[in-house]
Scaffold this active site. Structure first.
Site, PDB file in Angstrom:
ATOM      1  N   ASP A  67       0.814  -1.223   0.000  1.00  0.00           N
ATOM      2  CA  ASP A  67       0.000   0.000   0.000  1.00  0.00           C
ATOM      3  C   ASP A  67       0.845   1.269   0.000  1.00  0.00           C
ATOM      4  O   ASP A  67       2.054   1.227   0.216  1.00  0.00           O
ATOM      5  CB  ASP A  67      -0.962  -0.009   1.197  1.00  0.00           C
ATOM      6  CG  ASP A  67      -0.283  -0.489   2.489  1.00  0.00           C
ATOM      7  OD1 ASP A  67       0.943  -0.388   2.595  1.00  0.00           O
ATOM      8  OD2 ASP A  67      -1.011  -0.973   3.387  1.00  0.00           O
ATOM      9  N   ASP A 136      -7.433  -2.585  14.232  1.00  0.00           N
ATOM     10  CA  ASP A 136      -8.821  -2.882  13.844  1.00  0.00           C
ATOM     11  C   ASP A 136      -8.921  -4.123  12.966  1.00  0.00           C
ATOM     12  O   ASP A 136      -9.976  -4.405  12.395  1.00  0.00           O
ATOM     13  CB  ASP A 136      -9.452  -1.675  13.136  1.00  0.00           C
ATOM     14  CG  ASP A 136      -8.711  -1.300  11.848  1.00  0.00           C
ATOM     15  OD1 ASP A 136      -7.746  -2.002  11.474  1.00  0.00           O
ATOM     16  OD2 ASP A 136      -9.117  -0.304  11.206  1.00  0.00           O
ATOM     17  N   HIS A 138      -7.163  -4.730  10.166  1.00  0.00           N
ATOM     18  CA  HIS A 138      -6.891  -4.583   8.727  1.00  0.00           C
ATOM     19  C   HIS A 138      -5.610  -5.316   8.323  1.00  0.00           C
ATOM     20  O   HIS A 138      -4.692  -5.485   9.124  1.00  0.00           O
ATOM     21  CB  HIS A 138      -6.857  -3.109   8.295  1.00  0.00           C
ATOM     22  CG  HIS A 138      -5.694  -2.300   8.777  1.00  0.00           C
ATOM     23  ND1 HIS A 138      -5.821  -0.993   9.193  1.00  0.00           N
ATOM     24  CD2 HIS A 138      -4.363  -2.587   8.903  1.00  0.00           C
ATOM     25  CE1 HIS A 138      -4.633  -0.526   9.532  1.00  0.00           C
ATOM     26  NE2 HIS A 138      -3.741  -1.465   9.381  1.00  0.00           N
ATOM     27  N   GLU A 143      -9.640  -1.975   5.525  1.00  0.00           N
ATOM     28  CA  GLU A 143     -10.276  -1.705   6.804  1.00  0.00           C
ATOM     29  C   GLU A 143     -11.524  -2.580   6.985  1.00  0.00           C
ATOM     30  O   GLU A 143     -12.011  -3.176   6.014  1.00  0.00           O
ATOM     31  CB  GLU A 143     -10.661  -0.220   6.873  1.00  0.00           C
ATOM     32  CG  GLU A 143      -9.482   0.746   6.741  1.00  0.00           C
ATOM     33  CD  GLU A 143      -8.643   0.859   8.019  1.00  0.00           C
ATOM     34  OE1 GLU A 143      -8.524  -0.138   8.755  1.00  0.00           O
ATOM     35  OE2 GLU A 143      -8.106   1.956   8.257  1.00  0.00           O
TER      36      GLU A 143
HETATM   37  P1  PGA Z   1       2.288  -1.400  12.493  1.00  0.00           P
HETATM   38  O1  PGA Z   1       1.073  -1.367  11.476  1.00  0.00           O
HETATM   39  O2  PGA Z   1       3.222  -2.451  11.997  1.00  0.00           O
HETATM   40  O3  PGA Z   1       2.909  -0.034  12.408  1.00  0.00           O
HETATM   41  O4  PGA Z   1       1.726  -1.720  13.831  1.00  0.00           O
HETATM   42  C1  PGA Z   1       0.524  -2.562  11.038  1.00  0.00           C
HETATM   43  C2  PGA Z   1      -0.635  -2.286  10.094  1.00  0.00           C
HETATM   44  O5  PGA Z   1      -1.272  -1.244  10.209  1.00  0.00           O
HETATM   45  O6  PGA Z   1      -0.908  -3.155   9.247  1.00  0.00           O
END
Ligand code: PGA
Length: 260
Positions: A67, A136, A138, A143
């Protein structure tokens, strides 16, 4: 899904790095799906070390990142282009022509997303997709309520995800609202997935993804339907799982040839 519980994020990341390195040695032209965020930092650090000290060769490897934020130029300090350059690509011998990250500045998002999907197919598909998980649930930036069959497209971040990602930007208002992300279906097409999660703040998302029902309310839960999915977590991220003892036991019983 195979659940591997490790004492620390470092232990978990080293197992993940060994697994990625084994693939790259066995298949020098492997196609890797890569993730950004705090979670894979130690994994990348270890792969860089293996490149420097153990001749791990990335020259034939192709990569696709999950992404990117819409509106951020590749040289923006908070872009995922910058993240990948700083933490991985600048330190290994990967061919820049084989690196793919969604273009946050594209003027035609749908056309770009179709081309991204086509490029993944043209590369032969993703051999191994590395994933983090949002608080959450994702994966990528898919999301809750994302179609579990979705392909690469534009998505709107939840206020929670914008809050979670504020560190790179300073204030929540500066965190872009839109992103381009591989879809859940795109991720599910990878031949193998490796989900990493560390820390207590990921424990609820991991419990929902691993032991909850398959639902778009926890996009990571679709990995229960993936034929080769591994979830490597530290003890704190595992702390809300009901069956940790069982997962540990299974891992201890693995025959040597199957160990990661
Ligand atoms: P993080 O994010 O590794 O910074 O905790 C993970 C994500 O949002 O997929």
């Amino acid at each position: 899904m195979e659940i591997i519980v490790q004492p620390t994020p470092e232990d978990a990341s080293l197992i993940a790095a060994r697994h990625v390195a084994r693939l790259v040695r066995e298949k020098p032209d492997a196609v890797l799906g890569l993730a950004t965020g705090a979670t894979p930092l130690t994994l990348y650090r270890e792969l860089v070390r293996m490149h420097r000290e153990e001749e791990l060769d990335f020259s034939g490897v192709t990569t696709f990142n999950l992404d990117e934020y819409v509106g951020l130029a590749p040289d923006h300090p908070a872009s995922y282009h910058t993240f990948m350059r700083e933490h991985f690509f600048a330190h290994v011998n990967i061919d820049p022509g084989r690196i793919h990250i969604p273009d946050g500045l594209t003027s035609d998002v749908p056309a770009f997303c179709r081309a991204y999907e086509d490029a993944i197919k043209a590369a032969g598909g993703i051999d191994l997709q590395v994933l983090g998980i949002g608080t959450d649930g994702h994966i990528g930036f898919n999301e809750p309520s994302s179609s579990l069959a979705s392909r690469t497209r534009i998505k709107t971040l939840t206020p929670r995800t914008r809050r979670d990602n504020v560190a790179a930007f300073g204030t929540q208002e500066q965190v872009p609202i839109h992103v381009i992300t591989m879809g859940v279906g795109t991720i599910m097409d990878a031949r193998e997935v490796l989900l990493l999660a560390f820390g207590i703040k990921k424990s609820a998302a991991i419990a929902a993804a691993v032991e909850g029902p398959v639902t778009s309310m926890s996009p990571a839960s679709i990995l229960q339907m993936h034929p080769v999915a591994r979830c490597i977590v530290d003890v704190t991220a595992a702390s809300r799982l009901a069956r940790t003892g069982y997962y540990r036991w299974v891992y201890q019983q693995k025959p040597d040839w199957q160990k990661l």
